[in-house]
Design an enzyme around this catalytic site. Structure first.
Site, mmCIF file in Angstrom:
data_model
loop_
_atom_site.group_PDB
_atom_site.id
_atom_site.type_symbol
_atom_site.label_atom_id
_atom_site.label_comp_id
_atom_site.label_asym_id
_atom_site.label_seq_id
_atom_site.Cartn_x
_atom_site.Cartn_y
_atom_site.Cartn_z
ATOM 1 N N THR A 178 10.406 7.356 -21.162
ATOM 2 C CA THR A 178 11.464 8.487 -20.845
ATOM 3 C C THR A 178 10.848 9.688 -21.256
ATOM 4 O OG1 THR A 178 13.495 9.286 -21.601
ATOM 5 C CG2 THR A 178 12.349 8.234 -23.222
ATOM 6 N N GLU A 180 12.492 11.822 -22.555
ATOM 7 C CA GLU A 180 13.008 12.274 -23.865
ATOM 8 C C GLU A 180 12.123 12.338 -24.931
ATOM 9 O OE1 GLU A 180 16.103 13.541 -24.847
ATOM 10 O OE2 GLU A 180 16.586 13.565 -22.913
ATOM 11 N N TYR A 202 17.136 7.382 -29.956
ATOM 12 C CA TYR A 202 16.826 6.761 -28.733
ATOM 13 C C TYR A 202 15.234 6.967 -28.427
ATOM 14 C CZ TYR A 202 16.223 6.490 -23.530
ATOM 15 O OH TYR A 202 15.803 6.330 -22.469
#
Length: 395
Positions: A178, A180, A202
């Site tokens: 990801t 992120e 996460y």
């Protein structure tokens, strides 16, 4: 041409330059980006893929993509009181009975190693796509331990299950990473060599998953790839994600079912693409001669504010922003009705303000480029939600 079939699995519900690459086993039977068989001469085995997260946005699009390539699809879902198969029911010949066609569902869980070992040993996949995750950033602050169990340790469980079954030389593994990971970015745009700075449980869990994939690739000569996917949306996006919240709310306003909706940080900027484009990139990564990690992105950024404006534009309305901070509102031109308000409860404990990907490596090595534009993405989501709210106002 080889026969193909797919075994798919679901649980919850969507880098620095790769170290040295290892030569892969010729028994993998892969194809290069032009579709040419790589090292498959004399190999009569079916090509079998295992997907975790088939009931999610990406899993459903990937299942469709592979079915069009004549794969047979098998899915594993968690045991629950109700089926969470809305996104894939249309892939059955008999959607109501969950029967027929080239897809079957089985039970399994990312938190249970024994189920993973049994499944892998039974189906003997040649490709595994690990898409299962607790993927909501804000939720990860409330469910941090569960997020780590599924997103971090879950990845380790699958890799170990492959080795337990003695299949590390015969399986190609894709890990859904990801954007992120970049979090508090140190450079823009971000590519495979940009340092990570995760800003949520996460992202931290996904960072473990990223590095354990590289570790197993180097330690055990496994064909394992990380796809660092930037934000990708679709009409199948979960309702608790901001893009889908916007299109659902604007669709309700269009049908006079809602007056206004609330958001958090309007100025947060993301690189948004369409999920259907991104699942193709996942498949491409596993068809190459040797494994590597790739950023998948459009290279464009748009703010949450712009997404709201584009959604309203689809229904021929314009929004003017007034006020500042938590008092800012989005007012509909012509009527003066407040359509968007700010609610601090939607702010993240640690914000990620800007993510923009550089997918030049994927373009160069996979010949991958996004097909759907930002405006087309918003339009696709709006059309679907307008129709959804027309049929079912309480959806």
């Amino acid at each position: 041409m080889l026969n193909t079939r797919l075994i798919a699995m679901s649980t919850s519900d969507g880098a620095p330059e790769t170290k040295k690459q290892r030569p892969e086993s010729s028994s993998n039977g892969s194809k290069d980006q032009n579709g040419t068989e790589a090292g498959a001469e004399g190999d009569s085995r079916d090509k079998v893929a295992l997907i975790t997260g088939i009931t999610g946005q990406d899993g459903s699009y990937l299942a469709e993509f592979l079915l069009k390539k004549d794969y047979e699809v098998h899915g594993i879902i968690r045991r629950a009181s109700t089926f969470n198969t809305t996104r894939i029911e249309h892939l059955y010949a008999d959607p109501k009975a969950h029967k027929g066609g080239r897809m079957k569902l089985h039970y399994g869980d990312m938190t249970d190693s024994s189920s993973l070992v049994k499944i892998i040993n039974m189906v003997k996949p040649t490709e595994i796509y690990n898409l299962a995750a607790q993927s909501h950033v804000k939720v990860s602050f409330d469910l941090s331990e569960y997020t780590a169990e599924v997103d971090a340790v879950g990845t380790l469980r699958i890799l170990d299950a492959i080795r337990t079954c003695g299949m590390e030389k015969n399986v190609r593994f894709y890990q859904a990473s990801t954007s992120e990971l970049y979090g508090k970015v140190v450079e823009t745009p971000q590519n495979e060599q940009t340092p990570f700075y995760p800003r949520s449980p996460y992202a931290c869990a996904k960072m473990y998953g990223f590095w354990i994939v590289i570790n197993y690739r180097e330690a055990y000569n496994m064909y394992a790839c990380n796809g660092i996917l930037f934000n990708h949306e679709s009409p199948r996006r979960g309702e608790n994600f901001v893009t889908r919240k916007i299109t659902r709310s604007v669709a309700k306003i269009y049908h006079k079912q809602m007056e206004y909706f609330e958001l958090g940080n309007l100025d947060s900027k993301r690189d948004w693409g369409h999920a259907s484009d991104y699942v193709e990139a996942m498949w491409m990564m596993l068809q190459r001669e040797s494994p590597s990690d790739y950023v998948i992105a459009t290279g464009e950024t748009h703010s949450v504010r712009e997404f709201v404006e584009a959604a309203f534009k689809h229904i021929d309305r314009e929004i003017t922003w007034k006020g500042k901070g938590v008092d800012e509102v989005g007012v509909e031109n012509g009527t003066g009705i407040v359509r968007v308000r700010i609610n601090p409860k939607y702010f993240r404990p640690t914000e990620v303000d800007l993510l923009q990907g550089d997918a030049s490596k994927a373009n160069r090595e996979l010949n991958w480029t996004p097909k759907v534009t930002f405006v087309e993405l918003v339009s696709d989501m709006m059309k679907a939600d307008i129709e959804l709210m027309r049929k079912n106002p309480i959806a």
